[in-house]
Design a protein around this motif. Structure first.
Motif, PDB file in Angstrom:
ATOM      1  N   THR A  23       5.783  -3.242   8.300  1.00 19.40           N
ATOM      2  CA  THR A  23       4.936  -2.044   8.199  1.00 19.40           C
ATOM      3  C   THR A  23       5.110  -1.176   9.451  1.00 19.40           C
ATOM      4  O   THR A  23       5.291   0.042   9.358  1.00 19.40           O
ATOM      5  CB  THR A  23       3.437  -2.451   8.076  1.00 19.40           C
ATOM      6  N   TYR A  83      -8.531   4.909   3.005  1.00 17.25           N
ATOM      7  CA  TYR A  83      -8.895   3.773   2.148  1.00 17.25           C
ATOM      8  C   TYR A  83     -10.377   3.422   2.342  1.00 17.25           C
ATOM      9  O   TYR A  83     -11.123   3.225   1.381  1.00 17.25           O
ATOM     10  CB  TYR A  83      -8.004   2.576   2.487  1.00 17.25           C
ATOM     11  N   THR A 119       0.843  -1.190   0.000  1.00 16.15           N
ATOM     12  CA  THR A 119       0.000   0.000   0.000  1.00 16.15           C
ATOM     13  C   THR A 119       0.878   1.240   0.000  1.00 16.15           C
ATOM     14  O   THR A 119       1.945   1.246   0.621  1.00 16.15           O
ATOM     15  CB  THR A 119      -0.969  -0.007   1.210  1.00 16.15           C
ATOM     16  N   THR A 120       0.422   2.262  -0.728  1.00 18.94           N
ATOM     17  CA  THR A 120       1.174   3.512  -0.776  1.00 18.94           C
ATOM     18  C   THR A 120       0.497   4.522   0.144  1.00 18.94           C
ATOM     19  O   THR A 120      -0.711   4.764   0.034  1.00 18.94           O
ATOM     20  CB  THR A 120       1.205   4.064  -2.220  1.00 18.94           C
ATOM     21  N   HIS A 121       1.296   5.073   1.083  1.00 22.67           N
ATOM     22  CA  HIS A 121       0.782   6.124   1.968  1.00 22.67           C
ATOM     23  C   HIS A 121       1.799   7.264   1.969  1.00 22.67           C
ATOM     24  O   HIS A 121       2.981   7.033   2.240  1.00 22.67           O
ATOM     25  CB  HIS A 121       0.585   5.545   3.384  1.00 22.67           C
ATOM     26  N   PHE A 168      -3.491   3.975   7.344  1.00 22.02           N
ATOM     27  CA  PHE A 168      -3.794   2.848   6.455  1.00 22.02           C
ATOM     28  C   PHE A 168      -5.276   2.493   6.333  1.00 22.02           C
ATOM     29  O   PHE A 168      -5.655   1.756   5.432  1.00 22.02           O
ATOM     30  CB  PHE A 168      -3.012   1.602   6.915  1.00 22.02           C
ATOM     31  N   ASN A 210      -2.279  -0.947  -3.289  1.00 19.23           N
ATOM     32  CA  ASN A 210      -3.352  -0.156  -2.673  1.00 19.23           C
ATOM     33  C   ASN A 210      -2.901   1.297  -2.537  1.00 19.23           C
ATOM     34  O   ASN A 210      -1.707   1.559  -2.376  1.00 19.23           O
ATOM     35  CB  ASN A 210      -3.663  -0.674  -1.259  1.00 19.23           C
ATOM     36  N   TYR A 211      -3.851   2.192  -2.533  1.00 17.95           N
ATOM     37  CA  TYR A 211      -3.555   3.615  -2.276  1.00 17.95           C
ATOM     38  C   TYR A 211      -4.361   4.055  -1.072  1.00 17.95           C
ATOM     39  O   TYR A 211      -5.592   4.107  -1.126  1.00 17.95           O
ATOM     40  CB  TYR A 211      -3.843   4.457  -3.530  1.00 17.95           C
ATOM     41  N   ALA A 212      -3.673   4.345   0.025  1.00 21.83           N
ATOM     42  CA  ALA A 212      -4.355   4.540   1.304  1.00 21.83           C
ATOM     43  C   ALA A 212      -4.919   5.952   1.481  1.00 21.83           C
ATOM     44  O   ALA A 212      -5.818   6.146   2.287  1.00 21.83           O
ATOM     45  CB  ALA A 212      -3.376   4.231   2.437  1.00 21.83           C
ATOM     46  N   MET A 247       1.140  -4.940   3.360  1.00 22.44           N
ATOM     47  CA  MET A 247      -0.211  -5.195   3.880  1.00 22.44           C
ATOM     48  C   MET A 247      -0.461  -6.696   3.909  1.00 22.44           C
ATOM     49  O   MET A 247      -0.028  -7.362   2.956  1.00 22.44           O
ATOM     50  CB  MET A 247      -1.264  -4.571   2.972  1.00 22.44           C
ATOM     51  N   THR A 306      -8.734   3.348  -5.350  1.00 19.44           N
ATOM     52  CA  THR A 306      -8.335   2.541  -4.192  1.00 19.44           C
ATOM     53  C   THR A 306      -7.123   1.655  -4.503  1.00 19.44           C
ATOM     54  O   THR A 306      -6.315   1.378  -3.624  1.00 19.44           O
ATOM     55  CB  THR A 306      -9.482   1.629  -3.707  1.00 19.44           C
ATOM     56  N   ARG A 307      -7.043   1.194  -5.761  1.00 20.84           N
ATOM     57  CA  ARG A 307      -5.950   0.274  -6.081  1.00 20.84           C
ATOM     58  C   ARG A 307      -5.530   0.448  -7.542  1.00 20.84           C
ATOM     59  O   ARG A 307      -6.338   0.896  -8.369  1.00 20.84           O
ATOM     60  CB  ARG A 307      -6.394  -1.189  -5.935  1.00 20.84           C
TER      61      ARG A 307
END
Ligand SMILES: Cc1cc2nc3c(=O)[nH]c(=O)nc-3n(C[C@H](O)[C@H](O)[C@H](O)COP(=O)(O)OP(=O)(O)OC[C@H]3O[C@@H](n4cnc5c(N)ncnc54)[C@H](O)[C@@H]3O)c2cc1C
Length: 371
Positions: A103, A156, A88-90, A152, A275-277, A97, A284-285
């Motif tokens: 994480t 999302y 996931t990108t934050h 996270f 994923n894009y948080a 994830m 979303t993805r």
């Protein structure tokens, strides 16, 4: 039109039932499928421009611990060595994830050992406690603490449900898995895992290739049912509420849509699903299906991407919505379903439940045995 068995829907539930009934019982099966293709939500096809195979209704990874299901599918396909991992990108940084030790260490910039994680999170959670969480936000904070929630889960979830987590019921989540080790595999039940070597659609073609099976695509059961004489049983894997013409009300579904893009890189994101948080990115993805088939040599000059967005669309049901209201409504419809003579309800739509492929296949094999 006459048939022994009428099957509504050519997804895994319908296809397994058709395959078993034709080959074992040697009875005639007619399958009606509303869409222009077989395979249900597992349908896969090759993109014309890039030649890359993709899953039209979202990335599907086969995974199971059931040898019975694996052996059954093994009659129709071999699997490649693909192993699923989600990132996931934050705030421009990539994390693993579900939340694991990598994480946590990377996010908090610490270097915890597995045996230190529980205490660490206990202190984080103690900063804000909710004995009786009233909504999804409070529930999530009570499970993982505010910082991990904000990074996270908050953005999302907001994108997924198109609602603020404060306005979503706490019941949507029961637990948020946190791993205190570096295990980065996505599925708990991944003893047998992979992507069918020839794609999913090829499995369905093989399953349904039998002289006693007739498949009619572009055929809605509700438009045709009066014209069909069914000698034995109807097997229905369409939406449960639609069968009863929504007479008790509509069951709610969350839906998604995909936007296709082609980029001039041999590899855009280095993984099949990112994923894009954060809410700043509206999707979303991002799916990059070339990674699903590491055994294939796809062209290097371009890659295929699908941006996933959540949307409300009752005509394209994806995920059941786990509220109390839907649970009660489902129970009421199930009572009606039990009274329907000679109709068997199954699959994700017919039982209003999220099932993975292996669960649906297992459910169909069990339903067949009970016939
Ligand atoms: C985005 C997404 C990702 C997923 N990823 C995974 C994954 O990685 N791994 C995994 O194991 N599972 C995954 N799943 C779950 C998987 O898609 C399901 O387990 C599987 O598709 C269920 O098969 P089914 O036959 O019950 O339903 P479906 O595949 O939906 O088949 C039902 C069929 O019935 C047809 N139908 C409905 N109404 C009518 C009508 N009136 N007349 C005629 N036909 C009708 C529909 O068009 C459909 O083709 C995912 C699901 C989603 C939503």
């Amino acid at each position: 039109m006459k048939t022994d068995y009428l099957i509504v829907g050519a997804g895994f539930f319908g296809a397994v039932m058709a395959e078993r009934i034709s080959r074992v019982l040697k009875k005639k099966v007619l399958i009606l499928e509303k869409r222009p293709h077989i395979g249900g939500n597992c349908y896969s096809e090759r993109d014309q421009q890039t030649g890359i195979e993709f899953h039209k209704y979202g990335t599907h990874i086969f995974h199971t611990n059931s040898k019975k299901v694996y052996d059954y599918l093994g009659q129709f396909t071999e699997f490649n060595s693909y192993y699923h991992q989600v990132l996931t990108t934050h705030q421009g940084k990539v994390y693993q994830m579900p939340i694991n030790l990598e994480t946590i260490n990377s996010f908090y910039e610490v270097n915890l050992k597995p045996f230190e994680v529980e205490d660490f999170l206990k202190k984080e959670k103690a900063k804000e406690t909710y004995d009786n969480p009233k909504n999804l936000e409070e529930k999530a904070i009570s499970l993982v603490g505010r910082p991990l929630y904000e990074a996270f889960i908050k953005g999302y979830t907001k994108k997924q449900w198109q609602k603020d987590p404060k306005d979503l019921p706490a019941s949507i989540i029961n637990r948020l898995p946190i791993r205190s080790n570096y295990d980065e595999s996505y599925f708990n039940n991944g003893r047998y895992q992979g992507i069918p070597l020839e794609g999913y659609t090829a499995i369905f073609e093989k399953m349904l290739d039998h002289p006693l099976i007739e498949v009619r695509n572009n055929s809605d059961y509700f438009a045709l049912r009066e014209q069909i004489e069914v000698k034995e049983k109807t097997i229905y894997s369409g939406p449960l509420d639609r069968y009863f013409n929504y007479k008790l009300g509509r069951l709610e579904w969350r839906s998604v849509r995909f936007e296709k893009k082609i980029e001039a890189y041999p590899d855009y994101q280095g993984t099949s699903v990112m994923n894009y948080a954060d809410v700043e990115e509206p999707f979303t993805r991002i799916h990059e299906p070339r990674h699903l088939h590491p055994e294939r040599s796809y062209p290097k000059e371009q890659t295929l991407l699908f941006y996933e967005y959540s949307q409300e669309n009752p005509e394209e049901p994806y995920y059941p919505v786990g509220t109390e209201k839907n649970h009660e409504l489902k129970k009421a419809y199930q009572e009606l379903a039990q009274k329907e003579d000679n109709v068997l309800f199954g699959g994700r739509l017919g039982t209003y439940a999220y099932y993975d492929m292996d669960q649906v296949i297992g459910q169909a094999l069990a339903a067949f045995e009970s016939l």
